[in-house]
Design a protein around this motif. Structure first.
Motif, PDB file in Angstrom:
ATOM      1  N   THR A 124       0.860  -1.175   0.000  1.00  0.00           N
ATOM      2  CA  THR A 124       0.000   0.000   0.000  1.00  0.00           C
ATOM      3  C   THR A 124       0.904   1.234   0.000  1.00  0.00           C
ATOM      4  N   LYS A 125       0.327   2.391  -0.217  1.00  0.00           N
ATOM      5  CA  LYS A 125       1.154   3.609  -0.254  1.00  0.00           C
ATOM      6  C   LYS A 125       1.795   3.908   1.098  1.00  0.00           C
ATOM      7  N   ALA A 126       1.215   3.327   2.183  1.00  0.00           N
ATOM      8  CA  ALA A 126       1.773   3.549   3.522  1.00  0.00           C
ATOM      9  C   ALA A 126       3.182   2.971   3.652  1.00  0.00           C
ATOM     10  N   TYR A 127       3.546   2.031   2.779  1.00  0.00           N
ATOM     11  CA  TYR A 127       4.903   1.474   2.782  1.00  0.00           C
ATOM     12  C   TYR A 127       5.934   2.602   2.656  1.00  0.00           C
ATOM     13  N   PHE A 128       5.593   3.641   1.889  1.00  0.00           N
ATOM     14  CA  PHE A 128       6.526   4.718   1.596  1.00  0.00           C
ATOM     15  C   PHE A 128       6.307   5.938   2.499  1.00  0.00           C
ATOM     16  N   TRP A 129       5.485   5.780   3.544  1.00  0.00           N
ATOM     17  CA  TRP A 129       5.171   6.890   4.449  1.00  0.00           C
ATOM     18  C   TRP A 129       5.950   6.735   5.748  1.00  0.00           C
ATOM     19  N   ASP A 130       6.710   7.740   6.106  1.00  0.00           N
ATOM     20  CA  ASP A 130       7.537   7.681   7.317  1.00  0.00           C
ATOM     21  C   ASP A 130       6.699   7.601   8.586  1.00  0.00           C
ATOM     22  N   GLY A 131       5.448   8.086   8.536  1.00  0.00           N
ATOM     23  CA  GLY A 131       4.623   8.099   9.739  1.00  0.00           C
ATOM     24  C   GLY A 131       3.792   6.858   9.953  1.00  0.00           C
ATOM     25  N   ARG A 141       7.234  -3.590   5.116  1.00  0.00           N
ATOM     26  CA  ARG A 141       8.573  -3.980   4.673  1.00  0.00           C
ATOM     27  C   ARG A 141       8.899  -5.395   5.169  1.00  0.00           C
ATOM     28  N   ALA A 142       8.611  -5.652   6.442  1.00  0.00           N
ATOM     29  CA  ALA A 142       8.858  -6.980   7.002  1.00  0.00           C
ATOM     30  C   ALA A 142       7.929  -8.013   6.389  1.00  0.00           C
ATOM     31  N   ALA A 143       6.662  -7.644   6.206  1.00  0.00           N
ATOM     32  CA  ALA A 143       5.684  -8.586   5.665  1.00  0.00           C
ATOM     33  C   ALA A 143       6.026  -8.998   4.243  1.00  0.00           C
ATOM     34  N   LEU A 144       6.316  -8.036   3.392  1.00  0.00           N
ATOM     35  CA  LEU A 144       6.644  -8.358   2.008  1.00  0.00           C
ATOM     36  C   LEU A 144       7.957  -9.124   1.908  1.00  0.00           C
ATOM     37  N   ASP A 151       9.348  -8.668  -6.309  1.00  0.00           N
ATOM     38  CA  ASP A 151       9.625  -7.431  -5.571  1.00  0.00           C
ATOM     39  C   ASP A 151       9.359  -6.228  -6.474  1.00  0.00           C
ATOM     40  N   VAL A 152       8.301  -5.493  -6.184  1.00  0.00           N
ATOM     41  CA  VAL A 152       7.951  -4.321  -6.995  1.00  0.00           C
ATOM     42  C   VAL A 152       8.403  -3.017  -6.345  1.00  0.00           C
ATOM     43  N   VAL A 153       8.915  -3.098  -5.121  1.00  0.00           N
ATOM     44  CA  VAL A 153       9.256  -1.884  -4.372  1.00  0.00           C
ATOM     45  C   VAL A 153      10.321  -1.039  -5.073  1.00  0.00           C
ATOM     46  N   PRO A 154      11.419  -1.607  -5.571  1.00  0.00           N
ATOM     47  CA  PRO A 154      12.424  -0.758  -6.245  1.00  0.00           C
ATOM     48  C   PRO A 154      11.835   0.021  -7.417  1.00  0.00           C
ATOM     49  N   ALA A 155      10.994  -0.639  -8.214  1.00  0.00           N
ATOM     50  CA  ALA A 155      10.391   0.037  -9.370  1.00  0.00           C
ATOM     51  C   ALA A 155       9.446   1.143  -8.916  1.00  0.00           C
ATOM     52  N   LEU A 156       8.639   0.880  -7.905  1.00  0.00           N
ATOM     53  CA  LEU A 156       7.718   1.899  -7.396  1.00  0.00           C
ATOM     54  C   LEU A 156       8.479   3.067  -6.770  1.00  0.00           C
ATOM     55  N   SER A 157       9.606   2.765  -6.153  1.00  0.00           N
ATOM     56  CA  SER A 157      10.405   3.821  -5.509  1.00  0.00           C
ATOM     57  C   SER A 157      10.961   4.807  -6.524  1.00  0.00           C
ATOM     58  N   ARG A 158      11.144   4.349  -7.745  1.00  0.00           N
ATOM     59  CA  ARG A 158      11.699   5.224  -8.781  1.00  0.00           C
ATOM     60  C   ARG A 158      10.632   6.124  -9.416  1.00  0.00           C
ATOM     61  N   ALA A 159       9.368   5.818  -9.179  1.00  0.00           N
ATOM     62  CA  ALA A 159       8.278   6.604  -9.765  1.00  0.00           C
ATOM     63  C   ALA A 159       8.162   7.952  -9.060  1.00  0.00           C
ATOM     64  N   THR A 160       7.837   8.977  -9.811  1.00  0.00           N
ATOM     65  CA  THR A 160       7.637  10.306  -9.227  1.00  0.00           C
ATOM     66  C   THR A 160       6.408  10.312  -8.324  1.00  0.00           C
ATOM     67  N   ASP A 312       0.322 -19.726 -17.930  1.00  0.00           N
ATOM     68  CA  ASP A 312       1.001 -19.152 -16.772  1.00  0.00           C
ATOM     69  C   ASP A 312      -0.041 -18.499 -15.859  1.00  0.00           C
ATOM     70  N   VAL A 313       0.192 -18.542 -14.564  1.00  0.00           N
ATOM     71  CA  VAL A 313      -0.782 -17.999 -13.605  1.00  0.00           C
ATOM     72  C   VAL A 313      -0.110 -16.921 -12.763  1.00  0.00           C
ATOM     73  N   LEU A 314      -0.750 -15.759 -12.713  1.00  0.00           N
ATOM     74  CA  LEU A 314      -0.254 -14.634 -11.937  1.00  0.00           C
ATOM     75  C   LEU A 314      -1.329 -14.196 -10.946  1.00  0.00           C
ATOM     76  N   VAL A 315      -0.976 -14.139  -9.665  1.00  0.00           N
ATOM     77  CA  VAL A 315      -1.862 -13.583  -8.649  1.00  0.00           C
ATOM     78  C   VAL A 315      -1.362 -12.180  -8.339  1.00  0.00           C
ATOM     79  N   LEU A 316      -2.151 -11.179  -8.702  1.00  0.00           N
ATOM     80  CA  LEU A 316      -1.738  -9.787  -8.591  1.00  0.00           C
ATOM     81  C   LEU A 316      -2.696  -9.071  -7.648  1.00  0.00           C
ATOM     82  N   TYR A 317      -2.218  -8.765  -6.448  1.00  0.00           N
ATOM     83  CA  TYR A 317      -3.062  -8.189  -5.397  1.00  0.00           C
ATOM     84  C   TYR A 317      -2.301  -7.107  -4.641  1.00  0.00           C
ATOM     85  N   ASN A 318      -3.028  -6.162  -4.125  1.00  0.00           N
ATOM     86  CA  ASN A 318      -2.516  -5.243  -3.122  1.00  0.00           C
ATOM     87  C   ASN A 318      -2.447  -5.982  -1.785  1.00  0.00           C
ATOM     88  N   LEU A 319      -1.462  -5.663  -0.953  1.00  0.00           N
ATOM     89  CA  LEU A 319      -1.258  -6.395   0.303  1.00  0.00           C
ATOM     90  C   LEU A 319      -2.497  -6.368   1.192  1.00  0.00           C
TER      91      LEU A 319
END
Length: 332
Positions: A124-131, A141-144, A151-160, A312-319
């Motif tokens: 969720t967007k809260a992953y990138f929120w300091d509060g 971070r621990a859960a994922l 791992d999609v976090v590096p790619a999302l981190s590069r987005a504006t 091929d099977v892909l499960v694509l979900y928000n946490l």
């Protein structure tokens, strides 16, 4: 002053029944993005069971004149007094976050799915929120880190801007970032980012849930590749986009006209992919369509029968949805 307030509330008390009688009922709230209660039917059984009074209370609450304005005024007042959470939505610096908790079976369930599918669980967007930690939100971070997911976090981190401020979904830029992470993991050559159409004054679902108005933001969407066709078990746009949704609050429903239990995308690539997903995938499917000839898309939340896994099977979900969706657990 007390006398003036008393007169005001007396006028309000006597005026409400008249207004209810004159003003037509609304069936749907664009602000809250939900259907509104209809006038209950008065029967002897509903009165004696107590059901009538419960339904009448919901009806009067939903059909209260200028209800949206009153709800917004109340939320603004509470926010000015320092309240930051409204209906499980936390608001900080103009950004709306969802409160949720990890289910006990989150990790064991993911391991069960891993044997038959590729997992791509989005933070969720809260992953990138300091509060986030100070508000009692899960340590994503621990859960994922424990989940067998791409791992999609590096790619999302590069987005504006990967997520909308007032909505829980990915922006079109965030969706493309997730697509790039999928291509890297699966050894696919990504297509270039599609041209986007931008619509101003977007007010997302988290804003609606909270009742706290925002200033609005831009909403962007992309088209499916030329030559793509979408077939639905029910109804939907053949080209994958329902442009009529852009005139309503839930602009994200421009993709596929919202969520469906099952649909088939006839893409411009090769092979077959089955995607079991929540609504986060809807903005990513236009890019996946460039790589596969057939994509069978299932949303367990809207299914009546169990789907068939092919290719091929892909499960694509928000946490948040992954940990809360009981329908997904029945699917696997």
């Amino acid at each position: 002053m007390k006398k003036q307030l008393a007169i005001f509330f007396l006028v309000l008390l006597f005026a409400m029944p008249i207004v209810h009688a004159v003003v037509p009922d609304e069936t749907f709230s664009e602000v809250e993005n939900r259907p509104l209660a209809a006038r209950p039917e008065l029967t002897a059984s509903s009165v004696f069971s107590g059901r009538y009074m419960d339904e009448l209370e919901r009806y009067l609450s939903d059909q209260f004149p200028a209800r949206a304005q009153w709800v917004g005024m109340r939320a603004n007042l509470l926010h000015a007094l320092g309240i930051r959470e409204f209906h499980d939505t936390i608001v900080a610096d103009g950004v709306y976050y969802q409160r949720f908790a990890l289910a006990e079976d989150t990790f064991s369930f993911a391991e069960r799915i891993e044997s038959v599918a590729t997992l791509m669980i989005l933070p969720t967007k809260a992953y990138f929120w300091d509060g986030a930690a100070q508000t009692g939100l899960p340590d994503e971070r621990a859960a994922l880190g424990k989940l067998p997911t791409i791992d999609v976090v590096p790619a999302l981190s590069r987005a504006t801007k990967a997520y909308y401020d007032s909505d829980h979904h990915l922006t079109s830029e965030g969706a493309y970032a997730v697509y790039l992470a999928y291509c890297e993991a699966e050894g696919l050559t990504p297509v270039a980012r599609y041209d986007e159409t931008t619509i101003p004054d977007f007010h997302g679902s988290l804003e609606a849930q909270s009742g706290l108005p925002s200033d609005g933001e831009d909403f962007s969407y992309v088209h499916f590749p030329e030559g793509t066709r979408v077939d639905y078990d029910d109804e939907g746009p053949a080209d994958g986009l329902d442009l009529t949704k852009l005139a309503h609050r839930d602009k994200y429903a421009v993709y596929l006209s919202g969520n469906h239990g099952h649909l088939t995308i006839h893409g411009t690539g090769e092979g077959t992919l089955t995607v079991v997903k929540d609504s986060f995938a809807n903005a990513i499917l236009p890019y996946l369509s460039a790589h596969y000839e057939t994509i069978e898309v299932y949303d367990p939340r809207y299914m009546r029968t169990k789907g068939t896994l092919t290719g091929d099977v892909l499960v694509l979900y928000n946490l948040k949805n992954f940990t809360e969706d009981h329908a997904l657990r029945k699917f696997f």
